[in-house]
Scaffold this motif. Structure first.
Motif, PDB file in Angstrom:
ATOM      1  N   UNK A 120     -52.487 -37.622  17.655  1.00 42.82           N
ATOM      2  CA  UNK A 120     -51.745 -38.214  17.123  1.00 42.82           C
ATOM      3  C   UNK A 120     -53.310 -39.186  17.475  1.00 42.82           C
ATOM      4  N   UNK A 121     -53.165 -39.989  16.160  1.00 40.37           N
ATOM      5  CA  UNK A 121     -54.235 -40.623  16.477  1.00 40.37           C
ATOM      6  C   UNK A 121     -54.951 -41.791  17.417  1.00 40.37           C
ATOM      7  N   UNK A 122     -56.403 -42.002  18.273  1.00 39.68           N
ATOM      8  CA  UNK A 122     -55.935 -42.769  18.964  1.00 39.68           C
ATOM      9  C   UNK A 122     -55.850 -44.478  19.198  1.00 39.68           C
ATOM     10  N   UNK A 144     -58.773 -29.765  12.216  1.00 40.56           N
ATOM     11  CA  UNK A 144     -60.022 -29.986  11.630  1.00 40.56           C
ATOM     12  C   UNK A 144     -60.018 -30.352  10.040  1.00 40.56           C
ATOM     13  N   UNK A 145     -58.070 -30.237   9.928  1.00 41.95           N
ATOM     14  CA  UNK A 145     -58.293 -31.489   8.654  1.00 41.95           C
ATOM     15  C   UNK A 145     -57.709 -32.183   8.540  1.00 41.95           C
ATOM     16  N   UNK A 146     -57.758 -32.794   9.670  1.00 40.00           N
ATOM     17  CA  UNK A 146     -57.043 -34.686   9.520  1.00 40.00           C
ATOM     18  C   UNK A 146     -58.045 -35.404  10.792  1.00 40.00           C
ATOM     19  N   UNK A 147     -59.125 -35.230  11.509  1.00 44.85           N
ATOM     20  CA  UNK A 147     -59.621 -35.888  12.057  1.00 44.85           C
ATOM     21  C   UNK A 147     -60.131 -34.902  13.088  1.00 44.85           C
ATOM     22  N   UNK A 148     -60.936 -35.501  14.717  1.00 42.59           N
ATOM     23  CA  UNK A 148     -61.256 -35.018  15.314  1.00 42.59           C
ATOM     24  C   UNK A 148     -60.724 -35.150  16.528  1.00 42.59           C
ATOM     25  N   UNK A 149     -61.682 -34.711  17.579  1.00 39.14           N
ATOM     26  CA  UNK A 149     -61.534 -34.286  18.816  1.00 39.14           C
ATOM     27  C   UNK A 149     -61.947 -36.782  19.165  1.00 39.14           C
ATOM     28  N   UNK A 150     -62.498 -37.075  18.689  1.00 39.03           N
ATOM     29  CA  UNK A 150     -62.917 -38.635  19.154  1.00 39.03           C
ATOM     30  C   UNK A 150     -62.071 -39.619  18.949  1.00 39.03           C
ATOM     31  N   UNK A 151     -61.521 -38.822  17.598  1.00 38.75           N
ATOM     32  CA  UNK A 151     -60.363 -39.494  16.818  1.00 38.75           C
ATOM     33  C   UNK A 151     -58.823 -39.621  17.083  1.00 38.75           C
ATOM     34  N   UNK A 152     -58.756 -38.430  17.561  1.00 43.26           N
ATOM     35  CA  UNK A 152     -57.589 -38.452  17.670  1.00 43.26           C
ATOM     36  C   UNK A 152     -57.096 -37.836  18.733  1.00 43.26           C
ATOM     37  N   UNK A 153     -55.737 -37.657  19.423  1.00 43.31           N
ATOM     38  CA  UNK A 153     -55.692 -37.794  20.969  1.00 43.31           C
ATOM     39  C   UNK A 153     -54.629 -36.519  21.206  1.00 43.31           C
TER      40      UNK A 153
END
Length: 369
Positions: A120-122, A144-153
């Motif tokens: 989910x988003x951070x 890949x479809x929704x964000x990145x490992x930086x913006x999601x947790x």
């Protein structure tokens, strides 16, 4: 959090002040009463700054009891020199679920990546954009479809009933209002169907929740006022879902107001004015409060809601609080945005209130074209 405007206006008036609500969509707010509501492009920071500059001599302070707008209000307070202990830096940090997670784990803790997991988003809110992933390939695809490992947790998928602990803390005094239970939809959707307060009040189980929640706030040096802590009880104990530095949403804050001798709206206004509030020394339980959230089951246009006229026949003084009005366009079935409204009921105990809210909710029929 679209409720309680009139209650906060009442408390502002006790300070000789008028509450003015700036809202992009005033129709979202249910109980504005005689409160002055200004339709305003609240996402336009320049417009907000111009409004404050033009009216600064009349403004006592700026606040929002929500999470995202709480940050915006704090930034505006700082820019224009309004006093507050609630800083934008701390609010932003507390919204970062990865930062919170790192503060609560012992140093050097290592986790094996086990599935299923929640992605989910951070800094997300409102149960939006939550994904249940079952393996590393699905995990990669979601990012890949929704964000990145930086913006999601990414978090473990904890198994057990979901609750929230409702508190207030200014860093020196912490108040525990109680626990809200949650009856959820089946995964992978995480919609809250039923919420009841104050769940299991006065029990040893509630005392454990209170101790756990206050310890969590202490570890985070929490002094931001109202706190809404979502957690899951697993076989191994309590596990944090997320901490929200805001007023509890849906009908939870009205439940605290109605069911205890605490007034979260008075606390919100005191925090907004940078005052030290008067709070009761001891909690008193005045009754039970439950609400059933009804959601759209298909996209389209909300035509009408029927069955509310039968509520007088049910116990618990059930009432309908609309989240959408006729003509609203339903495009999302996966988050709070699909909520059509809430059926609320009260009783001497939370369990009875829940029985009554569930029974009355069965009478409601939602028509979507």
């Amino acid at each position: 959090m679209t409720l309680g405007v009139e209650r906060m206006a009442e408390h502002a008036a006790l300070h000789g002040l008028e509450l003015i609500l700036l809202a992009d969509d005033p129709s979202m707010y249910i109980d504005v009463g005689n409160t002055k509501v200004i339709q305003f492009p609240t996402k336009d920071r320049n417009a907000l700054e111009n409004y404050i500059s033009e009216n600064i001599r009349q403004i006592a302070n700026i606040f929002s009891s929500t999470d995202s707008w709480g940050v915006a209000a704090a930034e505006l307070r700082e820019k224009f020199g309004f006093p507050s202990r609630i800083s934008s830096e701390k609010l932003i940090r507390l919204r970062d679920k990865r930062w919170v997670q790192s503060q609560l784990e012992p140093e050097g803790t290592e986790h094996a990546t086990m599935y299923p997991r929640i992605v989910k988003p951070r800094s997300g809110t409102g149960s939006m954009d939550i994904h249940l992933v079952h393996d590393s390939e699905e995990h990669r695809r979601v990012l890949e479809e929704h964000g990145s490992s930086e913006t999601y947790v990414s978090q473990p998928y904890h198994r057990g009933p979901v609750y929230s602990a409702e508190l207030w803390s200014n860093g020196t005094t912490s108040i525990f209002f109680g626990v809200t239970n949650r009856i959820m939809t089946a995964p992978p959707l995480f919609l809250e169907k039923v919420k009841t307060f104050p769940h299991e009040h006065g029990t040893p189980w509630e005392a454990k929740v209170e101790a756990w929640a206050k310890d969590l706030l202490a570890k985070l040096d929490y002094d931001l006022g109202l706190a809404h802590i979502e957690f899951i009880e697993t076989a191994a104990g309590f596990e944090l879902v997320e901490l929200n530095a805001r007023m509890a949403g849906a009908m939870i804050t009205p439940a605290i107001d109605a069911s205890t001798n605490f007034d979260p709206y008075a606390l919100a206004v005191a925090d907004a004015l940078n005052n030290t509030p008067h709070v009761p020394v001891k909690r008193e339980i005045l009754g039970g409060h439950s609400h059933v959230s009804l959601y759209a089951e298909k996209t389209g246009t909300l035509m009408c809601v029927e069955g509310i006229e039968t509520f007088a026949a049910y116990p618990g003084q059930p009432a309908w609080f609309a989240a959408k009005k006729s003509g609203s366009i339903i495009t999302d079935l996966t988050s709070y945005r699909a909520r059509i409204g809430n059926v609320v009921a009260t009783a001497q105990t939370p369990a009875l209130a829940q029985d009554r809210a569930l029974a009355a909710a069965l009478a409601v029929r939602i028509h979507i074209a």
